[in-house]
Motif scaffolding. Structure first.
Motif, PDB file in Angstrom:
ATOM      1  N   UNK A 182      34.325  -0.865 -24.012  1.00  0.00           N
ATOM      2  CA  UNK A 182      33.973  -0.900 -25.435  1.00  0.00           C
ATOM      3  C   UNK A 182      33.040   0.249 -25.825  1.00  0.00           C
ATOM      4  N   UNK A 183      32.422   0.919 -24.845  1.00  0.00           N
ATOM      5  CA  UNK A 183      31.665   2.127 -25.166  1.00  0.00           C
ATOM      6  C   UNK A 183      32.635   3.185 -25.669  1.00  0.00           C
ATOM      7  N   UNK A 184      32.315   3.827 -26.773  1.00  0.00           N
ATOM      8  CA  UNK A 184      33.306   4.678 -27.436  1.00  0.00           C
ATOM      9  C   UNK A 184      33.879   5.764 -26.531  1.00  0.00           C
ATOM     10  N   UNK A 185      33.025   6.455 -25.784  1.00  0.00           N
ATOM     11  CA  UNK A 185      33.527   7.539 -24.932  1.00  0.00           C
ATOM     12  C   UNK A 185      34.458   7.005 -23.844  1.00  0.00           C
ATOM     13  N   UNK A 186      34.180   5.804 -23.356  1.00  0.00           N
ATOM     14  CA  UNK A 186      35.046   5.180 -22.350  1.00  0.00           C
ATOM     15  C   UNK A 186      36.334   4.683 -23.002  1.00  0.00           C
ATOM     16  N   UNK A 187      36.217   4.146 -24.209  1.00  0.00           N
ATOM     17  CA  UNK A 187      37.393   3.638 -24.922  1.00  0.00           C
ATOM     18  C   UNK A 187      38.439   4.724 -25.126  1.00  0.00           C
ATOM     19  N   UNK A 196      37.619  -2.826 -30.663  1.00  0.00           N
ATOM     20  CA  UNK A 196      36.188  -3.087 -30.848  1.00  0.00           C
ATOM     21  C   UNK A 196      35.394  -2.102 -29.992  1.00  0.00           C
ATOM     22  N   UNK A 197      34.483  -1.378 -30.645  1.00  0.00           N
ATOM     23  CA  UNK A 197      33.744  -0.330 -29.933  1.00  0.00           C
ATOM     24  C   UNK A 197      32.285  -0.309 -30.355  1.00  0.00           C
ATOM     25  N   UNK A 198      31.452   0.244 -29.463  1.00  0.00           N
ATOM     26  CA  UNK A 198      30.065   0.548 -29.818  1.00  0.00           C
ATOM     27  C   UNK A 198      29.833   2.029 -29.544  1.00  0.00           C
ATOM     28  N   UNK A 199      29.046   2.700 -30.376  1.00  0.00           N
ATOM     29  CA  UNK A 199      28.764   4.121 -30.132  1.00  0.00           C
ATOM     30  C   UNK A 199      27.923   4.298 -28.872  1.00  0.00           C
ATOM     31  N   UNK A 200      28.093   5.421 -28.212  1.00  0.00           N
ATOM     32  CA  UNK A 200      27.362   5.659 -26.969  1.00  0.00           C
ATOM     33  C   UNK A 200      25.850   5.627 -27.157  1.00  0.00           C
ATOM     34  N   UNK A 233      34.095  14.168 -35.669  1.00  0.00           N
ATOM     35  CA  UNK A 233      33.258  12.968 -35.618  1.00  0.00           C
ATOM     36  C   UNK A 233      32.910  12.586 -34.190  1.00  0.00           C
ATOM     37  N   UNK A 234      33.864  12.693 -33.293  1.00  0.00           N
ATOM     38  CA  UNK A 234      33.596  12.340 -31.895  1.00  0.00           C
ATOM     39  C   UNK A 234      32.619  13.333 -31.260  1.00  0.00           C
ATOM     40  N   UNK A 235      32.765  14.597 -31.623  1.00  0.00           N
ATOM     41  CA  UNK A 235      31.816  15.613 -31.126  1.00  0.00           C
ATOM     42  C   UNK A 235      30.422  15.324 -31.662  1.00  0.00           C
ATOM     43  N   UNK A 236      30.331  14.998 -32.961  1.00  0.00           N
ATOM     44  CA  UNK A 236      29.039  14.682 -33.558  1.00  0.00           C
ATOM     45  C   UNK A 236      28.403  13.449 -32.958  1.00  0.00           C
ATOM     46  N   UNK A 237      29.227  12.424 -32.666  1.00  0.00           N
ATOM     47  CA  UNK A 237      28.713  11.200 -32.063  1.00  0.00           C
ATOM     48  C   UNK A 237      28.105  11.466 -30.689  1.00  0.00           C
ATOM     49  N   UNK A 238      28.804  12.260 -29.886  1.00  0.00           N
ATOM     50  CA  UNK A 238      28.289  12.586 -28.554  1.00  0.00           C
ATOM     51  C   UNK A 238      27.005  13.411 -28.648  1.00  0.00           C
ATOM     52  N   UNK A 239      26.962  14.335 -29.625  1.00  0.00           N
ATOM     53  CA  UNK A 239      25.756  15.140 -29.819  1.00  0.00           C
ATOM     54  C   UNK A 239      24.584  14.249 -30.211  1.00  0.00           C
ATOM     55  N   UNK A 240      24.804  13.314 -31.134  1.00  0.00           N
ATOM     56  CA  UNK A 240      23.747  12.396 -31.551  1.00  0.00           C
ATOM     57  C   UNK A 240      23.266  11.549 -30.380  1.00  0.00           C
TER      58      UNK A 240
END
Length: 385
Positions: free
Chosen positions: A148-153, A166-170, A268-275
């Motif tokens: 459920x961790x987004x990067x793993x999903x 169903x996911x949670x941000x890293x 968005x995925x790049x931004x999420x990982x950066x955050x």
């Protein structure tokens, strides 16, 4: 963050809760590779032990899935009534975060961190409810499957062809103070499934043919153990006392600029990982140009809505502003919200002004106007705005 490969003793849990200050509440995650590993049961067992020794523990939300042994483990734990929400003619029950905060226990047990709340709830995701509770000084014990961790999903969907809705941000890991790895060999998990300890009899064969294939479970377990190992490595490199509570947020703020362009999902995925790496707040902005207001195609609305949904699933705060000009709208938002990092898409297309001189791109105009912002310019296949 403290990570346990083996479950800590009940006494060590008790001492940690009893002698920690109100400013160092606990955010504990019982992490498993798949459903049925025993995460909820272990959480309830720990909650009961603490209750028996004078700690104020309540259940905020527990999903039983018809598992009798899990239901029996509730024992004397107080259950906070769930919030009832009407949606499309039916009544649904969700975690009542306001009631938990008002009750203010020492510890609240909340199952399924990655759960999507029913439309009409205060928050879109349960993890957002949990963070609000935690910020009020209440310790939280919760459960999570690794996929459920987004990067793993993303990896699970591409490599195992399993849809993860169903996911949670890293960056949720920035809040976590403890992870308890609830590990079980794939073969043992299959035995639990076939004996009816995970799902009801009518669902067992379908589960075996899909998610619970032995090869899937082996891969998920390896991913879970590898993730734990990576966190342990990061923990060992931490300077100072490893038991010190980590800072939840830095002063950095990440903004991703999106449009109806399908490439926005990648931004968005790049931004999420950066955050996540920066321990920062994560913002998403769409500029709605006034001259386009009455000239939008159905494809535009559909793709934009899809990108906004991706942003919300990644845990971003999403904003949509109307402006005469993209650049002025972005500059105003960046300065108002003290943005420090801007993720934006750019193409190799060159525009000409009056057909002679090259016209500055949106990216270059923003870079010129925002010298104190770090830009992360990502190549896209078509115009990003």
């Amino acid at each position: 963050m403290k990570i346990e490969y083996n479950r800590p003793s009940a006494d060590s849990i008790l001492n940690k809760i009893k002698y920690s200050s109100s400013e160092t509440n606990v955010f504990r995650v019982y992490l498993g590779a798949a459903p049925g590993t025993g995460k909820t049961f272990m959480m309830l067992e720990d909650g009961n032990y603490l209750l028996e020794h004078g700690i104020d523990v309540v259940i905020g939300y527990v999903e039983l899935h018809g598992r009798k042994e899990t239901e029996a483990e509730i024992k004397n734990l107080e259950i906070i009534p769930r919030k009832k929400i009407e949606y499309r003619g039916s009544i649904f029950e969700e975690l009542d975060a306001e009631a938990v905060i008002k009750r203010k226990p020492s510890i609240v047990l909340i199952d399924e961190l990655a759960h999507n709340n029913i439309p009409g709830s205060v928050n879109l995701k349960r993890y957002q409810d949990v963070v609000e509770i935690y910020k009020k000084g209440i310790s939280v014990f919760t459960t999570l499957n690794i996929f459920h961790l987004n990067s793993i999903a993303e990896k699970v969907e591409s490599e195992l062809e399993i849809k993860v809705s169903e996911r949670v941000p890293d960056y949720i890991l920035n809040y976590v103070t403890e992870i308890i790895n609830v590990d079980i060999p794939a073969g043992e998990l299959i035995k639990r499934l076939t004996s009816g300890k995970i799902y009801s009899k009518e669902k067992i064969q379908a589960a075996l043919n899909n998610f619970f294939k032995i090869e899937n479970l082996i891969v998920l377990r390896e991913i879970s153990l590898r993730t734990i190992a990576d966190e342990l490595s990061a923990q060992s490199n931490k300077i100072g006392n490893p038991d010190d509570k980590i800072e939840l947020k830095s002063n950095e703020r990440v903004l991703v600029l999106i449009s109806s362009n399908p490439d926005s999902a990648r931004l968005l995925r790049i931004g999420s990982k950066l955050a996540g790496r920066l321990n920062s707040n994560f913002y998403v902005l769409h500029i709605n140009l006034k001259h386009r207001e009455n000239n939008k195609s159905e494809d535009y609305e559909r793709y934009l809505s899809k990108n906004i949904s991706v942003a919300e699933n990644l845990g971003a705060a999403v904003f949509s502003f109307q402006s005469d000009d993209v650049v002025s709208g972005v500059i105003d938002f960046v300065k108002t919200n003290n943005i420090s990092h801007l993720v934006i898409g750019a193409t190799n297309e060159k525009r000409k002004f009056f057909g002679i001189f090259p016209k500055k791109s949106i990216v270059n105009r923003l870079i010129d106007s925002l010298p104190n912002v770090s830009f992360h310019v990502i190549p896209t296949t078509s115009a990003g705005i």
